[in-house]
Design a protein around this motif. Structure first.
Motif, short mmCIF file in Angstrom:
data_model
loop_
_atom_site.label_atom_id
_atom_site.label_comp_id
_atom_site.label_asym_id
_atom_site.label_seq_id
_atom_site.Cartn_x
_atom_site.Cartn_y
_atom_site.Cartn_z
N VAL A 223 0.84 -1.14 -0.07
CA VAL A 223 -0.14 0.00 0.10
C VAL A 223 0.96 1.25 -0.03
CG1 VAL A 223 -1.89 1.11 1.23
CG2 VAL A 223 -1.79 -1.40 1.05
N THR A 224 1.55 1.56 -1.26
CA THR A 224 2.44 2.73 -1.37
C THR A 224 2.02 3.29 -2.86
OG1 THR A 224 3.91 1.17 -2.35
CG2 THR A 224 4.32 1.61 -0.27
N ALA A 225 2.46 4.60 -2.86
CA ALA A 225 2.29 5.27 -4.03
C ALA A 225 3.30 4.72 -5.23
CB ALA A 225 2.71 6.85 -3.99
N PRO A 226 3.03 4.81 -6.53
CA PRO A 226 3.95 4.29 -7.45
C PRO A 226 5.41 4.85 -7.56
CG PRO A 226 1.74 4.70 -8.36
CD PRO A 226 1.73 5.30 -7.01
N HIS A 227 5.48 6.13 -6.91
CA HIS A 227 6.85 6.82 -7.11
C HIS A 227 7.35 7.31 -5.72
CE1 HIS A 227 5.95 6.98 -11.43
NE2 HIS A 227 4.79 7.60 -11.23
N PRO A 228 7.86 6.35 -5.11
CA PRO A 228 8.66 6.81 -3.93
C PRO A 228 9.77 7.90 -4.16
CG PRO A 228 9.05 4.33 -4.40
CD PRO A 228 8.49 5.20 -5.68
N VAL A 229 10.12 8.67 -3.04
CA VAL A 229 11.03 9.67 -2.82
C VAL A 229 11.99 9.60 -2.14
CG1 VAL A 229 9.31 11.48 -4.08
CG2 VAL A 229 9.57 11.15 -1.69
N THR A 230 13.28 10.26 -2.08
CA THR A 230 14.13 10.40 -1.28
C THR A 230 13.76 11.24 -0.12
OG1 THR A 230 15.53 12.09 -2.41
CG2 THR A 230 15.88 9.73 -2.98
N ASN A 231 14.52 11.33 1.15
CA ASN A 231 14.19 12.31 1.99
C ASN A 231 14.60 13.85 1.55
OD1 ASN A 231 15.50 14.03 4.44
ND2 ASN A 231 13.77 12.92 5.09
N ARG A 232 15.54 13.70 0.68
CA ARG A 232 16.00 15.16 0.37
C ARG A 232 14.83 15.68 -0.63
NH1 ARG A 232 20.99 17.06 -0.72
NH2 ARG A 232 21.95 15.02 -0.21
N GLN A 233 14.47 14.80 -1.58
CA GLN A 233 13.23 15.15 -2.52
C GLN A 233 11.80 15.59 -1.57
OE1 GLN A 233 13.06 11.64 -4.75
NE2 GLN A 233 14.03 12.62 -6.41
N LEU A 234 11.55 14.85 -0.75
CA LEU A 234 10.56 15.03 0.21
C LEU A 234 10.45 16.44 0.89
CD1 LEU A 234 7.70 14.30 1.65
CD2 LEU A 234 9.07 13.01 2.97
N SER A 235 11.79 16.69 1.19
CA SER A 235 11.97 18.01 2.11
C SER A 235 11.74 18.96 1.22
CB SER A 235 13.52 17.97 2.87
OG SER A 235 13.57 16.81 3.68
N GLU A 236 12.26 18.95 -0.03
CA GLU A 236 12.00 20.04 -1.18
C GLU A 236 10.75 20.37 -1.37
OE1 GLU A 236 14.62 18.67 -4.28
OE2 GLU A 236 16.39 19.06 -3.64
N GLN A 237 9.81 19.24 -1.34
CA GLN A 237 8.49 19.46 -1.88
C GLN A 237 7.72 19.94 -0.54
OE1 GLN A 237 7.22 19.38 -4.66
NE2 GLN A 237 8.97 18.60 -5.43
N LEU A 238 7.99 19.66 0.49
CA LEU A 238 7.48 19.92 1.87
C LEU A 238 7.66 21.45 1.89
CD1 LEU A 238 7.99 17.32 4.65
CD2 LEU A 238 5.97 18.28 4.04
N ALA A 239 8.99 21.88 1.70
CA ALA A 239 9.26 23.33 1.83
C ALA A 239 8.66 24.19 0.61
CB ALA A 239 11.03 23.54 1.60
N ASN A 240 8.58 23.51 -0.61
CA ASN A 240 7.86 24.18 -1.45
C ASN A 240 6.08 24.41 -1.08
OD1 ASN A 240 5.95 23.71 -4.18
ND2 ASN A 240 7.88 24.78 -4.87
N VAL A 241 5.43 23.39 -0.56
CA VAL A 241 4.17 23.26 -0.33
C VAL A 241 3.92 24.33 0.84
CG1 VAL A 241 1.95 21.94 0.51
CG2 VAL A 241 3.64 21.08 -1.49
N LEU A 242 4.76 24.25 1.74
CA LEU A 242 4.31 25.16 2.86
C LEU A 242 4.96 26.55 2.85
CD1 LEU A 242 5.33 22.43 5.59
CD2 LEU A 242 2.99 23.20 4.98
N HIS A 243 5.61 26.83 1.72
CA HIS A 243 6.21 28.24 1.51
C HIS A 243 7.18 28.54 2.59
CE1 HIS A 243 3.32 28.53 -1.57
NE2 HIS A 243 2.39 28.43 -0.79
N ARG A 244 8.17 27.64 2.77
CA ARG A 244 9.27 27.60 3.94
C ARG A 244 10.38 27.41 3.43
NH1 ARG A 244 4.83 29.34 6.11
NH2 ARG A 244 4.27 29.04 8.29
N PRO A 245 11.71 27.85 4.10
CA PRO A 245 12.67 27.41 3.51
C PRO A 245 13.14 25.99 3.97
CG PRO A 245 12.90 28.63 5.68
CD PRO A 245 11.55 28.66 5.11
N ASN A 246 14.19 25.58 3.18
CA ASN A 246 14.74 24.18 3.40
C ASN A 246 16.14 24.08 3.21
OD1 ASN A 246 15.10 21.36 2.94
ND2 ASN A 246 15.07 21.47 0.96
N TYR A 247 16.91 24.85 4.44
CA TYR A 247 18.16 24.79 4.63
C TYR A 247 18.95 24.30 5.77
CZ TYR A 247 17.10 28.56 7.92
OH TYR A 247 16.42 29.31 9.10
#
Length: 298
Positions: A223-247
């Protein structure tokens, strides 16, 4: 359809029941404390796991059994916490097996919650339901024993599905914990950020459980989505969606010091693909992590 659910009052269970009610199902929820919940025309709460209880006396013929019961993984993994994680899963599953043995008419299907922790961790391997080996850490051992208990249902000719959940994205569970540092402007990758996160949106968790109720799927189901991501990619997307820095990267040793053995859930991961769901043509609601995050944090 008459559906019996254990663990129906938790995060996944509440979403699942809301969806099942839309399809004119009758739902029976096994719980230690039925008086805490208000029944409806479609949902009844039945007391169980007490010596004097007779849940079978309060049930009609059941078409499907779903087991979502188990103590949360979150919290420092002391010996007593690990015992609760293990025993809560094995004991609830065993009790459901025994309840099904007593049923004069057996259910058509038994869906037992499990976890992708079965596969162990790796940065280089891909895992599908056909992967032959399990991991050798605590979560893999728990999951193996959990699934072995669930598979006793097959001796009663009950189609049995082992729903191996990935990291569930929703308003509860792991995602709010992951997002919190970003919301406070201190977000960043964990360690080197190369560990895999095999995520799945709560809508697809519910969707795949519903799918397994009627499709002739049996055995492990990732029960997983077809496209797993790395923690680095997830961090980038979280920062993007939340409009916060990722540094602000967080060293792995800091997480391990803070969380102990439970840190394996954050500092390590596995790339798990939902091969069986795709072979059976399940249509995912969310295949892109950005869209999944945006739907939750909008």
């Amino acid at each position: 359809m008459n559906i019996l659910i254990a663990g129906g009052t938790g995060f996944v269970g509440t979403h699942l029941i809301a969806r099942l009610q839309n399809n004119d199902n009758q739902i029976y929820i096994l719980t230690r404390n039925p008086d805490k919940y208000e029944e409806t025309n479609q949902v009844r709460y039945i007391r169980w796991l007490h010596d004097e209880d007779q849940p079978l006396a309060h049930l009609p013929t059941i078409d499907a059994v779903i087991n979502l019961a188990g103590d949360t993984l979150f919290g420092y993994w002391t010996k007593s916490k690990k015992d609760r994680i293990y025993q809560s899963r094995i004991n609830a599953t065993y009790e459901l097996i025994e309840l099904m043995r007593q049923m004069p008419v057996k259910p058509n299907v038994f869906i037992n919650a499990s976890a992708i922790g079965y596969y162990g961790t790796s940065q280089s391997l891909e895992f599908t339901e056909r992967s032959p080996d399990k991991g050798n850490d605590f979560l893999a051992e728990v999951t193996e024993a959990w699934e072995k208990t669930a598979l006793e249902a097959t001796s009663m000719d009950i189609r049995t599905v082992l729903a191996r959940f990935g990291v569930i994205f929703g308003e509860d569970g792991a995602l709010p914990l992951m997002a919190k540092p970003f919301q406070y402007y201190i977000g960043g990758r964990i360690g080197n950020g190369e560990q895999w996160v095999s995520w799945v949106h709560i809508d697809d968790v519910v969707g795949l459980i519903q799918f397994a109720l009627t499709e002739q799927i049996k055995g492990p189901l990732n029960v997983t989505a077809p496209h797993p991501v790395t923690n680095r990619q997830l961090s980038e997307q979280l920062a993007n969606v939340l409009h916060r820095p990722n540094y602000l990267p967080v060293p792995s040793f800091a997480i391990k010091t803070l969380l102990g053995e439970m840190s394996i859930l954050i500092t390590e991961g596995q790339k798990v693909l939902p091969e069986k769901a795709m072979q059976h043509h399940y249509s995912f609601n969310y295949t892109n992590v950005h869209d999944a995050l945006r739907s939750i944090f909008r």
